[in-house]
Enzyme design. Structure first.
Site: not given
Length: 198
Positions: A180, A77, A178
């Site tokens: 994650e 990001c 992202h």
């Protein structure tokens, strides 16, 4: 395998930590040069403001540490944007690993909201980072700024215009999305990053 996460004032560290723990890895969160340099892999996540983040990196000498790393590094990001040459956010000189400038989304229609937020599909995949994935897999994005498509682009997404969803140069990889927060697809990408050869 030792995994380090760059500790600085740009948020979202703990979602990355939790994602790595799901892969059986407990990373170190550190701003110590020695720990970053000896790690097998370094993650450079971030959310928030590019200028504030760059000011912090320079004040703490992390700019020189990051650009001097020789092992695989993954920016996420704002971490991706900071690895570029310059950002329009706060007219900010960045780390300059990638020779490209970060631009602000300019909507063409009232229904094109900024920040771009939500799931978007990946296209033009060309990297071991995406091993086991395919065109049209979705990942999660939240951003008002983007990296234009350039010679280092290894995946694209499209919102208002096509842009770099991921970039790669030498030992530096970076994603605008992202991983994650991107479910199984993101987990695969993180696992692939951990397995990438130096």
């Amino acid at each position: 395998m030792e995994i380090a996460i760059v500790k600085y004032n740009a948020g979202n560290m703990f979602s990355v930590v939790n994602a790595l723990k799901r892969l059986g890895i407990t990373p170190q969160i550190t701003d110590e040069a020695e720990q970053l340099q000896k790690a097998d892999r370094v993650l450079f996540p971030g959310q928030g403001n590019a200028k504030t983040a760059m000011d912090y990196l320079r004040q703490h000498g992390l700019d020189k540490i990051i650009t001097g790393l020789r092992q695989p590094v993954l920016g996420i990001c704002v971490g991706q944007q900071l690895l570029c040459r310059h950002s329009e956010e706060g007219d900010t000189p960045c780390l300059g690993i990638f020779d490209v400038d970060v631009k602000k989304f300019v909507p063409n229609h009232h229904d094109e909201k900024v920040p771009a937020m939500g799931w978007n599909e990946l296209t033009h995949l060309k990297s071991p980072l995406f091993k086991g994935l395919h065109e049209g897999n979705y990942t999660y994005f939240v951003h008002s700024y983007y990296v234009p498509v350039c010679e280092d682009t290894i995946a694209q997404a499209n919102y208002i215009l096509p842009y770099s969803a991921a970039i790669h140069k030498k030992n530096f990889w970076a994603t605008q999305f992202h991983p994650e927060k991107s479910g199984q697809v993101g987990e695969t990408i993180l696992r692939n990053f951990l397995e990438i050869k130096d």
